[in-house]
Design an enzyme around this catalytic site. Structure first.
Site, PDB file in Angstrom:
ATOM      1  N   MET A 133     -51.661  -2.712  43.763  1.00 15.01           N
ATOM      2  CA  MET A 133     -51.514  -2.639  44.989  1.00 15.01           C
ATOM      3  C   MET A 133     -51.305  -4.356  45.251  1.00 15.01           C
ATOM      4  SD  MET A 133     -50.742   0.398  46.827  1.00 15.01           S
ATOM      5  CE  MET A 133     -50.672  -0.274  47.901  1.00 15.01           C
TER       6      MET A 133
ATOM      7  N   GLU B  61     -39.129  -4.673  22.456  1.00 12.69           N
ATOM      8  CA  GLU B  61     -38.053  -4.106  23.798  1.00 12.69           C
ATOM      9  C   GLU B  61     -36.967  -5.557  22.198  1.00 12.69           C
ATOM     10  OE1 GLU B  61     -39.033  -7.032  27.011  1.00 12.69           O
ATOM     11  OE2 GLU B  61     -39.702  -4.397  27.619  1.00 12.69           O
TER      12      GLU B  61
ATOM     13  N   HIS C 199     -35.343  -3.557  30.678  1.00 11.96           N
ATOM     14  CA  HIS C 199     -36.292  -4.060  30.795  1.00 11.96           C
ATOM     15  C   HIS C 199     -35.113  -5.759  32.018  1.00 11.96           C
ATOM     16  CE1 HIS C 199     -40.244  -7.025  30.348  1.00 11.96           C
ATOM     17  NE2 HIS C 199     -39.970  -7.085  31.688  1.00 11.96           N
TER      18      HIS C 199
END
Length: 349
Positions: A150, A261, A280
């Site tokens: 959070m 990636e 991404h």
């Protein structure tokens, strides 16, 4: 002052030149594919800007003039921060530039997956005009949206999910379960996984968070749950996620960040029509793109000019003797110019 971009797939560097040219600094763009090329191309650099490159202790030792490392993005897991700190090198990032963009993307991916939109789109293109493939569908109101992490982005995602009617709960290492954290009920990670129809990940990649959503955690998730990851690929144990999807133990997944990636075309995740994949790019909007580029190089120029940068991961080096000079002044933020052209590809989260 010599600043080297080690490698970058952006299509324009006008924003960077807008920062360095007025102060007479030299900006050099390279496309270094190996550590050896990086060291050769960044010789005599006072600062470097990094998109994907791994900056190790060995790289730093080969660049004796280096005073600042600027990362195009939030995460600095590709930089050995401890080694940089030992050598008096400032490591800078832009931790808050993509808050709205990434939270928008997380919500979009969650809704697309929950509504089966990619699957329906493919069906229509193939001549199917029914909803059998995506039944059952549910409205957002009354469903539980769990946010793991959070911070700025996680809280923005929580706010937007609540606006759509979700019941939002959150988990954060700084939050006491049973209390409110940034306006939302804080729970344990176990409770969040057990209750949520959407689990959205917003944590940095650290030694503590690497693989934090593994086989044990996925086993706690509901059969109708969707896992959304716009944080870092390494936070999720991908083979465990693939097993759960293959066995139908969770409803689906929406993944923007990947351990490898670019994602190989034959990766197991590409075989599921219950999975939404993006390359991404959650960080990208016209607004966030320009802000990222300006602030990344502003941080490096500030360090090299003996000023306090807006963002520095290891502030203890700013007053350290040796490779980093004592800091004397604070930069006045530069007004944002008009948005720059969109990048052709790549990631900066």
């Amino acid at each position: 002052m010599r600043i080297v971009i080690t490698e970058c797939d952006h299509d324009s560097f006008e924003d960077e030149h807008g920062v360095v040219d007025p102060v007479g600094a030299e900006l050099v763009l390279t496309q270094s594919r190996t550590p050896e090329e990086l060291v050769a191309n960044a010789a005599d650099a006072d600062g470097i800007l990094v998109q994907y490159a791994s900056i190790t202790a060995e790289v730093m030792d080969a660049l004796p003039r280096l005073r600042a490392i600027g990362r195009y993005g939030v995460g600095v897991d590709s930089v050995d921060v401890a080694a940089a700190t030992e050598r008096g090198i400032a490591v800078c990032n832009v931790p808050d530039y993509g808050t709205e963009a990434v939270s928008d993307h997380a919500i979009a991916m969650a809704l697309a997956t929950a509504r089966g939109i990619p699957r329906l789109d493919r069906g229509v293109r193939a001549g199917s005009f029914d909803l059998v493939a995506v039944r059952p569908l549910f409205q957002t109101r009354g469903r539980v949206f769990g946010v793991v992490g959070m911070g700025l982005i996680g809280t923005a995602t929580a706010r937007k999910a609540a606006g759509l009617g979700y019941e939002v709960i959150g988990y954060d290492v700084l939050a006491e379960p049973g209390t409110e954290f940034h306006g939302f009920p804080a729970v344990t990670l176990t409770e969040l996984l057990e209750r949520s129809q959407v689990v959205s990940l917003h944590t940095p990649l650290t030694d503590e968070t690497r693989g934090m959503v593994g086989a044990e955690q996925i086993a706690l998730m509901r059969a109708d749950a969707i896992l959304v990851n716009t944080s870092r690929g390494g936070v999720v144990d991908t083979p465990a996620l693939v097993d759960a999807l293959r066995e139908g133990r969770i409803r689906g997944a929406a993944i923007d960040v990947h351990e490898q990636e670019p994602l190989p075309p034959d990766h197991p995740l590409t075989s599921f029509d219950s999975v939404v994949l993006t390359p991404h790019l959650a960080w990208y909007t016209e607004e966030s793109y320009g802000e990222l580029k300006r602030r990344t190089i502003e941080n490096v120029v500030d360090v090299c000019s003996d000023r306090v940068p807006r963002n520095v991961v290891n502030p203890e080096v700013l007053g350290a003797p040796g490779r980093n000079a004592t800091v004397r002044a604070v930069r006045t933020p530069t007004p944002a110019p008009a948005p720059t052209p969109a990048p052709t590809s790549g990631a900066a989260g």
